[in-house]
Design an enzyme around this catalytic site. Sequence first.
Site, PDB file in Angstrom:
ATOM      1  N   GLY A  82       0.829  -1.208   0.000  1.00 19.40           N
ATOM      2  CA  GLY A  82       0.000   0.000   0.000  1.00 19.40           C
ATOM      3  C   GLY A  82       0.855   1.247   0.000  1.00 19.40           C
ATOM      4  N   ASN A  83       0.240   2.375   0.237  1.00 19.54           N
ATOM      5  CA  ASN A  83       1.007   3.619   0.330  1.00 19.54           C
ATOM      6  C   ASN A  83       0.377   4.516   1.392  1.00 19.54           C
ATOM      7  OD1 ASN A  83      -1.011   5.429  -1.001  1.00 19.54           O
ATOM      8  ND2 ASN A  83      -0.625   4.034  -2.718  1.00 19.54           N
TER       9      ASN A  83
END
Length: 404
Positions: free
Chosen positions: A206-207
Amino acid sequence: MRVVLGVGGGIAAYKAASLLRLFTESGHDVTVIPTDAATRFVGTATWEALSGHPVSNSVWDDVDKVNHVRLGHEADLIVVAPATADVLARAAAGLANDLLTGTLLMARGPVVMAPAMHTEMWQHAATRANVETLRSRGVTVLDPASGRLTGADSGPGRLPEPAEIFTAAIAAGQSAGDARGSLQGRRVTISAGGTREALDPVRFLGNRSSGKQGMALAEAALAQGAHVTLVLAHAEVAPPAGCEVVRVESALQLREAVLGALPTTDVLIMAAAVADFRPAEVTATKIKKTEDGTDPVITLVRNPDVLREAVLAREADALPLVIAGFAAETGDAAADPLTHARAKLGRKGCDFLVLNVVGPDRVFGKDSNEVTILDADGGSEPVRGSKRVVADAVVAHAARRLAR
Ligand code: CTP
């Protein structure tokens, strides 16, 4: 604009056909609602053929579509021409005994009425009072023209020329549109949040995107009267009420949702942090530690560049939409963030890019922001403030681009 053209039952009903033409030829979407009496002068077939929409004058047709509510609610402008003494009286009294008067009671936008009747009717105290009442409620009741009436008589009571009604109606529609917002009736698609790329059934890459900027953009576009579709990847905050939300997880899902929305989009703002890479393989079962101590190696493959694909789709299908992207840049030894962003704007081919200068302590998850809006025409606009202030500036820039 979405226009409702109400036609009252007078001999001048035939002139409403020319008025309808003026609206449709200048790109407006017109639904005609004749009164019962009007259909004795001009049949529904004429209105259907000229407007391209089915025509009804009864609240009992298409009941499931609740037309007596929907048409008035959705209209950016309602024009009644000719407005007979009877239609003026029923509108002034607030009657809702046919589809036209029901629609008038539901109107949220401007209403323009162009009267046509015999001089005696126009000058009658009852009509005078009705016109006063309607005007006091904000309805634009035009003065009738003077001249030859139905029979041998002449005097005030002639329907104003269609071009004159058209000009007055467009002016009323536009000033109401300006007051409501620069994106009234426009469709804005915003991608927001951060994508998650599955690795196995429990893990993902993810980020740090919080989704806050995207939500602020949705709020800003809603405030300008737009219909907002939010293509929403993972976010820490809830979407604002009033927008249509399409939930996605991965970059590929986001791509499908964004490209699918393009044909019905006027403005696309790509605020999502879309993963540039995804694991080449998503295992069906959880990746386990091995006994022999060998660690797994994750191979990544490139995700499609959704923004670039949207630009290419616009070119291929000649879609008249404004496309904006975001660029998160740190700058490096080779160039500063602005130079990188200009190059990115060129590569992506969108209309403008919102440059965020990021670092360990900047932007992600924070409530305020400092950006530069870089336009493909070479202009640049620095904006500093809360994410909502930035969003308002971005949405206003998109609206100006749309109006070009
Ligand atoms: N974007 C996209 N699809 C991707 C990656 C990014 O549509 N696969 C969009 C983002 O929503 C943003 C813009 O492209 O509007 C900028 O993305 P960014 O990842 O910063 O640009 P890149 O071209 O990937 O440049 P680089 O990674 O070299 O900085």
